[in-house]
Design a protein around this motif. Structure first.
Motif, PDB file in Angstrom:
ATOM      1  N   SER B  21       0.854  -1.178   0.000  1.00 26.38           N
ATOM      2  CA  SER B  21       0.000   0.000   0.000  1.00 26.38           C
ATOM      3  C   SER B  21       0.896   1.237   0.000  1.00 26.38           C
ATOM      4  O   SER B  21       2.078   1.155   0.348  1.00 26.38           O
ATOM      5  N   ALA B  24       2.287   1.702   3.471  1.00 27.69           N
ATOM      6  CA  ALA B  24       3.386   0.776   3.807  1.00 27.69           C
ATOM      7  C   ALA B  24       4.670   1.225   3.131  1.00 27.69           C
ATOM      8  O   ALA B  24       5.749   1.173   3.738  1.00 27.69           O
ATOM      9  N   PRO B  46      -0.127   6.716  10.785  1.00 25.39           N
ATOM     10  CA  PRO B  46      -1.116   5.635  10.713  1.00 25.39           C
ATOM     11  C   PRO B  46      -1.082   4.784  11.979  1.00 25.39           C
ATOM     12  O   PRO B  46      -0.004   4.534  12.524  1.00 25.39           O
ATOM     13  N   MET B  49      -3.473   0.735   9.587  1.00 28.05           N
ATOM     14  CA  MET B  49      -3.061   0.200   8.278  1.00 28.05           C
ATOM     15  C   MET B  49      -4.167  -0.597   7.567  1.00 28.05           C
ATOM     16  O   MET B  49      -3.884  -1.390   6.673  1.00 28.05           O
ATOM     17  N   MET B  50      -5.435  -0.406   7.984  1.00 28.42           N
ATOM     18  CA  MET B  50      -6.496  -1.181   7.336  1.00 28.42           C
ATOM     19  C   MET B  50      -7.760  -0.368   7.077  1.00 28.42           C
ATOM     20  O   MET B  50      -8.844  -0.925   6.942  1.00 28.42           O
ATOM     21  N   GLY B  51      -7.625   0.956   7.012  1.00 26.01           N
ATOM     22  CA  GLY B  51      -8.767   1.764   6.592  1.00 26.01           C
ATOM     23  C   GLY B  51      -9.650   2.269   7.703  1.00 26.01           C
ATOM     24  O   GLY B  51     -10.730   2.806   7.444  1.00 26.01           O
ATOM     25  N   GLN B  67      -7.093   7.532   1.674  1.00 29.61           N
ATOM     26  CA  GLN B  67      -6.529   6.675   2.718  1.00 29.61           C
ATOM     27  C   GLN B  67      -5.381   5.887   2.096  1.00 29.61           C
ATOM     28  O   GLN B  67      -5.583   4.941   1.330  1.00 29.61           O
ATOM     29  N   CYS B  69      -3.439   3.731   3.127  1.00 31.68           N
ATOM     30  CA  CYS B  69      -3.293   2.310   3.439  1.00 31.68           C
ATOM     31  C   CYS B  69      -4.189   1.443   2.570  1.00 31.68           C
ATOM     32  O   CYS B  69      -4.056   0.226   2.581  1.00 31.68           O
ATOM     33  N   LEU B  70      -5.138   2.065   1.843  1.00 31.07           N
ATOM     34  CA  LEU B  70      -6.078   1.291   1.029  1.00 31.07           C
ATOM     35  C   LEU B  70      -5.742   1.357  -0.458  1.00 31.07           C
ATOM     36  O   LEU B  70      -6.455   0.800  -1.277  1.00 31.07           O
ATOM     37  N   GLU B  72      -2.990   0.657  -3.487  1.00 35.89           N
ATOM     38  CA  GLU B  72      -1.755  -0.050  -3.836  1.00 35.89           C
ATOM     39  C   GLU B  72      -0.849   0.849  -4.659  1.00 35.89           C
ATOM     40  O   GLU B  72      -1.329   1.657  -5.453  1.00 35.89           O
TER      41      GLU B  72
END
Lengths: 473, 87
Positions: B21, B24, B46, B49-51, B67, B69-70, B72
């Motif tokens: 992501s 990341a 963050p 890390m998952m929205g 976002q 983290c969502l 790629e």
């Protein structure tokens, strides 16, 4: 334009994938919407890549069990899988709108579903403590998701909390040669009496029992210092975390560190089930609300809930409940499944008994163990514990009044990070049952939407928007 | 994972790996904070890390409030943070 969907499944984790596969096998047509860029939910995030890389596969251990089969199920011709779909709204009449990936058409899409399955999974329980908003402090789940994306955080890591996920992540960090300086266990030195009473449950699931023993043994022999009965956790630093202080069995301790990962279990993601006004019940063992549902996981006419979003059980329970919900949803649209249901139900009951043991073993730490007056509870709006306490003393009864008084829950995360804490903190102050305290009301849009998402991709419109003056500040 | 592509963060090229992501990739490149908190001005990072936490909000390919983290990473993807570049 409103599309039609025979069975609409929201979420492509273990529950959503199993639901879609079961409904597709029964002959129904599925629209599967998922917010994430890749299928598998959080537990199997990136599993498709890892399964092709022997080193990554080994580091992941058995946490990818079942992923290959579940992901292969997406190839069924009856399943239309859409990634990067952010749900905006859903109605009890099963009309669902979402923002899809850019594809030339309007990004805001809408479907009318005959049957709707909600498999929105879990989130980590936010654990507020002084300094938890400092960069470098994150959830253990977040740290594990970094590992799953090939990122091993640099510097000295401290893990704090309890539960299966933190143990698993600890073992994965060690395999990735990360520098874990200490393990701060919220749990007591000896398992609680309640857990011993439920020990029969774990024996009903020998595989899970073996997994747990292996993880605990790995920590015991690792040489990493383990501190037990940890309380008064506090992170210190200016621009990021530099040091962690805590209490352990009466002693005060301090550890220099660069990354702090905290975990006190996961809780159902109830944004969508709350938006739909489904009934919810407070689970006193898991200290969280979960939607109430019938035996086949139907929560309202034509609406099913499955997986961790319907109550925390882990990936295996999610898969089983998803399959049951998928079959029931398919049957409701005239596509009955074959006769495998009784087996699934028996397996689900056995797995749930083992879960009861885990719930008793890892009771969430009381908020008072770590909270101070200055601790922010709502991260977005920077509302502290004492501000919430003052609002309650001033007559704000329940989370929604506290929200009006303090702005807690009004920021971009829309209460995802403070909702569970608000209910618990108000219950602690008023000595009411959490169920009576209630939860934040959830309204659409479920996530922030840009106005341009509502508009067709018309060059004239885009130019007009660019020319339009910004509104007065 | 091998670093196979480059994203551009506030004009600076940053290596990233396929399947990561944006959030990341930024953490891997050393960003502890993604910018100042809208209310307090403190550095914000963050948490999930998952929205869920919205601690990774930034502008991605010209789209504000994304976002990170969502999303790629893709080769050439642009990010606007407003946070200092790590040393």
């Amino acid at each position: 334009m409103t599309e039609r969907a025979e069975v609409l499944v929201i979420g492509a984790g273990p529950a959503g994938l199993a639901a879609a596969a079961a409904a597709a096998q029964a002959g129904a047509r599925i629209l599967l919407l998922d917010e994430q860029p890749v299928p598998g939910g959080q537990v199997w995030r990136g599993a498709d890549r890892r399964l092709q890389d022997p080193a990554a596969k080994r580091r992941a251990g058995d946490s990818d069990t079942g992923a290959a089969e579940a992901l292969a199920g997406l190839d069924h011709p009856n399943i239309d899988y859409v990634a990067n779909a952010t749900i905006v709204d859903a109605t009890p009449e099963r009309r669902v709108s979402w923002i899809g990936p850019p594809n030339g058409g309007p990004r805001l899409r809408e479907a009318q579903a005959d049957a709707l399955i909600l498999a929105t999974g879990a989130q980590e329980r936010p654990v507020p403590f002084p300094g938890w908003t400092l960069p470098g402090v994150m959830g253990v789940g977040a740290l594990q998701l970094l590992l799953k994306q090939g990122v091993v955080p640099e510097g000295r890591i401290v893990l704090a909390g309890q539960g299966p996920l933190i143990l698993l992540t600890y073992v994965q960090l060690r395999r990735a040669r990360a520098s874990v300086k200490a393990f701060l266990d919220f749990g007591p030195a000896l398992p609680p009496f309640d857990a011993l009473r439920q020990a029969g449950g774990i024996l009903a699931d020998p595989a899970l029992f073996a997994k747990g023993v292996a993880l605990a043994a790995a920590r015991a022999v690792s040489g990493t210092p383990v501190h037990r009965a940890v309380d008064r956790l506090a992170a210190h630093g200016t621009d990021r975390v530099e040091r962690l202080t805590f209490g352990s069995r009466g002693l005060s301790r301090s550890i220099p560190c660069d990354v702090v990962a905290v975990h006190d279990g996961v809780i159902p993601n109830t944004q969508l089930t709350r938006l739909l006004n489904l009934p919810h019940v407070w689970d006193p063992a898991q200290e969280a609300f979960a939607p109430a549902a019938g035996p086949d996981h139907e929560a309202a006419p034509g609406i099913w809930v499955a997986g961790d979003g319907a109550g925390i059980g882990g990936a295996e329970i999610a898969r089983l409940s998803g399959a049951l919900a998928g079959a029931a949803a398919a049957a409701s649209v005239g596509k009955p499944a074959d006769g495998r249901m009784p087996n699934l139900r028996a397996e689900l009951r056995r797995k749930r008994r083992a879960r009861t043991f885990l719930d008793a073993l890892y009771r969430p730490a009381p908020l008072a163990a770590h909270l101070t007056e200055d601790t922010p509870i709502c991260r977005c709006e920077a509302v502290t514990s004492s501000q919430i306490g003052a609002a309650v003393q001033d007559g704000a009864h329940g989370p929604n009044r506290v929200k009006t008084f303090t702005r807690a829950g009004m920021g971009p995360c829309q209460g995802r990070m403070c909702g569970n804490t608000l209910t618990r903190v108000i219950a602690d102050i008023t000595a009411e049952a959490p169920h009576a305290v209630g939860a934040l009301r959830i309204r659409p849009p479920l996530k922030p939407v840009l106005i341009e998402d509502y508009l067709p991709p018309d060059p004239d419109t885009e130019q007009a928007l660019e020319r339009a003056p910004a509104h007065d500040a | 994972m091998t670093q196979t592509l480059t994203i551009v963060v506030d004009g600076v090229p940053v290596p990233a790996s396929d399947g990561q992501s944006v959030a990341a990739a930024l953490i891997a490149a050393g960003w502890a904070s993604f910018g100042p908190h809208a209310k307090t001005g403190a550095p914000l990072a963050p948490y999930c890390m998952m929205g869920v936490c919205f601690g990774c909000l930034c502008e991605v390919d010209g789209r504000p409030g994304a976002q990170a983290c969502l999303i790629e990473v893709r080769d050439g993807l642009t990010v606007r943070l407003g946070a200092p570049v790590p040393e």
